[in-house]
Scaffold this active site. Structure first.
Site, short mmCIF file in Angstrom:
data_model
loop_
_atom_site.label_atom_id
_atom_site.label_comp_id
_atom_site.label_asym_id
_atom_site.label_seq_id
_atom_site.Cartn_x
_atom_site.Cartn_y
_atom_site.Cartn_z
N LYS A 17 -12.23 50.04 -27.94
CA LYS A 17 -13.56 50.60 -27.14
C LYS A 17 -13.83 51.74 -28.03
CE LYS A 17 -15.10 52.64 -22.89
NZ LYS A 17 -14.47 53.27 -21.48
N SER A 42 -17.10 51.24 -17.50
CA SER A 42 -17.70 51.51 -18.75
C SER A 42 -17.15 50.60 -20.07
CB SER A 42 -17.68 52.97 -19.15
OG SER A 42 -16.21 53.61 -19.70
N SER A 44 -13.25 51.97 -15.02
CA SER A 44 -13.82 51.66 -16.36
C SER A 44 -12.83 50.44 -17.01
CB SER A 44 -14.02 52.64 -17.29
OG SER A 44 -15.22 53.46 -16.77
#
Lengths: 112, 477
Positions: free
Chosen positions: B77, B152, B176
């Site tokens: 990420k 997210s 997330s």
């Protein structure tokens, strides 16, 4: 507690945001809607409840010790033992939007 | 696809059936085919990946023992910094940022032989539940491209679901990792706070931020956790707690373990098909010999308001560093004060500004006690709920999300509705307990549903064991 235009302007100022007129209108609406929802926290009686700032107190704190020694787990080994080395000069300024190679350059701070 | 499990890849390379280099090329080919319609990747780092693959292949050619993740294609990420590889946090304010060091979790993966393919799309500064807040492009759910992958860490979940990486790292501040894992039909783990170092994780809310793995199976997730877990002197909140061999413990029986079920996680707003799937999963755990015990987590309804005060307050402080001086975007301005403002105005997206505003408001003179202090006290109450429940049970089972994946655009204009997507996940961040989302079926539209499990602080062993036993049981069914 209703958030007003004045509050939005004040908070934007604290946060170093300018915000367009349109953004300010959105903020006014959104902050009021979110804070109204958050307001339900006041239903809870919390006078004798200790605030919780972080989780690490649960596993780190040495209750057998006194004062700041209790929090010895949080000593910054990276700083204390010099693990976190300073970046070499050229690396430190490599991402800078504006630099003379030695310093970060910024627009004039003091008007004369 | 070639070998798709971590152990399979490692032994295929060791036995010279394939090479790490060939595998990396295969995955890049797949990314080039699939990702234009998904949008999971922001940056590919082929040079770094192929150099690592060559190191692994040299080890294999020399007949040396391979490390545990040798040649495994992974992706990260874009909120974790990578030395020499652009890291944006999904924000325009870091559009051109090339970090000078590696995040500890990334460094540990690479030291274990993993091949880092690239950086994954996410909501800007990990603020969002749909990945529509990425300043670059939204991510599409590989299971239904008209729907969001969750957020997210939407890119991290989508990359695994679309088999563009064997495992990925995400971050979880309010759900997330678990929520996108649920939406995309993969496994996602948020470890205990302090289990994995946050060094090199771009800070959103420091007391709530966690790094954790995504993969197709619980075993892969356990392998990645074993690699990234453990004390790191560079993060003083990383815990001095020994790291068990999560993989070796996976097969231990779960008979007689107590599984808590809290009615607060099955209330109004829970989609009927999600409820049925999760209840069926709990029934399956009972069939496997677990004892299902009702527990109460009475403050659950206060979790979202508490979270949005604590998280935004911390964010407003953490994001103060983006001032256009040392790195990132800088707006043209006539003086310093104007430069700060125009840089932040132009560099941050609307959701980030909204959260900075809310957090700054909650911390400002006159409101600190009513909002921030109050939320910290309720955080204590929420944590006590779990402490009480875990006196009676070993794990708690719940839905990961109230609904399956929603459509792109459905909630973008209603921040509060978006925040409520995290209603079952934020509690674990506030209390710091570990949580995992495991696929537990699909709804009538073939959208995945996630079963969420919680365990005591640092008891990932039990969490993974139960998740693994459940996964194996439904696989055989």
């Amino acid at each position: 507690m209703e958030v007003t235009d004045k509050d939005v302007a004040y908070v934007a100022d604290l946060a170093n945001l300018e915000l367009t007129d349109e953004e300010r209108a959105h903020m006014l609406r959104d902050l009021n809607s979110i804070l109204e929802y958050v307001g339900r926290l006041s239903e809870l009686e919390t006078d004798n409840v200790a605030p919780m700032a972080q989780v690490s107190d649960r596993y780190g704190v040495d209750k057998s010790r006194q004062g700041s020694d209790r929090f010895a787990y949080a000593i910054r080994e990276d700083v204390k033992d010099g693990l976190r080395k300073s970046l070499p000069h050229d690396v430190a300024v490599k991402n800078a939007p504006d630099t003379d190679g030695t310093f970060f350059e910024v627009p004039k701070v003091i008007e004369r | 696809m070639p070998a798709s499990t971590i152990d399979g890849i490692r032994s295929a390379i060791a036995e010279r059936q394939t090479t790490a280099t060939a595998l990396a090329h295969d995955f890049y080919t797949r990314i080039r085919q699939e990702d234009p319609e998904i949008g999971a990747f922001l940056t590919l780092c082929e040079e770094r990946a192929l150099a690592q693959a060559a190191r692994i292949d040299a080890l294999a050619a020399a007949g040396k023992a391979l490390p545990s993740l040798a040649g495994v294609p992974v992706a990260i990420k874009d909120v974790m910094v990578t030395s020499g590889v652009r890291t944006t946090a999904g924000s325009k304010i870091l559009d051109n940022f090339i970090p000078p060091y590696d995040c500890t979790a990334v460094a540990r993966l690479e030291a274990a032989g993993a091949v880092i393919l690239g950086k994954l799309n996410c909501d800007e500064f990990a603020m969002g539940s749909s990945t529509e807040n990425s300043a670059y492009y939204p991510v599409h759910n590989p299971r239904d491209k008209s729907r969001v992958p969750g957020g997210s860490s939407g890119g991290s979940a989508a990359a695994v679901a679309a088999e563009m990486a064997v495992a990925t790292l995400g971050s979880d501040t309010g759900g997330s990792i678990r929520q996108p894992a649920s939406f995309c039909g993969v496994v996602g783990l948020k470890p205990t706070y302090g289990r994995v170092s946050r060094y090199g994780l771009i800070a959103f809310a420091s007391s709530l931020d966690h790094i954790g793995p995504f993969a197709k199976t619980v075993k892969e997730v356990a392998l990645v956790l074993r690699t990234i877990a453990g004390r790191d002197p560079m993060d003083s909140t990383s815990a001095e707690v020994p790291v068990p061999d999560y993989v070796a413990e996976l097969e231990k029986p779960i008979k007689n373990l107590k599984v808590g079920v809290a009615k607060e996680y099955f209330g109004a707003g829970l989609d009927l098909e999600v409820r049925t799937a999760v209840e069926t999963a709990i029934q399956k755990l009972a069939e496997l010999g677990c004892e299902v015990v009702p527990v109460s987590l009475p403050h659950t309804e206060f979790a979202i308001p508490t979270y949005y005060i604590v998280a935004t307050a911390e964010a407003s402080a953490n994001l103060a560093r983006y001032d256009g001086v040392r790195y990132g975007f800088r707006a043209k301005a006539n003086n310093l004060s104007e430069m700060y403002r125009l840089t932040r105005d132009g560099g941050f997206g609307m959701e980030v500004k909204r959260r900075i505003m809310l957090g700054t408001y909650a911390l400002s003179a006159g409101y600190y006690d009513a909002y921030y202090l109050k939320a910290q006290k309720v955080r204590t109450l929420l944590t006590r709920d779990f402490d009480e429940a875990f006196k009676k049970v070993d794990v708690i089972a719940a839905p990961t999300c109230p609904t399956p994946a929603f459509r792109l655009g459905e909630k973008v204009n209603d921040p509060l509705a978006m925040y409520l997507a995290d209603i079952y996940t934020v509690t674990a961040n506030l209390a710091g307990i570990p949580g995992i989302s495991v696929p537990c079926g699909e709804n009538h539209e073939k959208l995945p549903i996630g079963l969420q499990l919680f365990a005591r602080h640092f008891d990932e062993v039990t969490l993974l064991r139960v998740a693994h036993a459940y996964e194996q049981a439904i696989k055989c069914a």
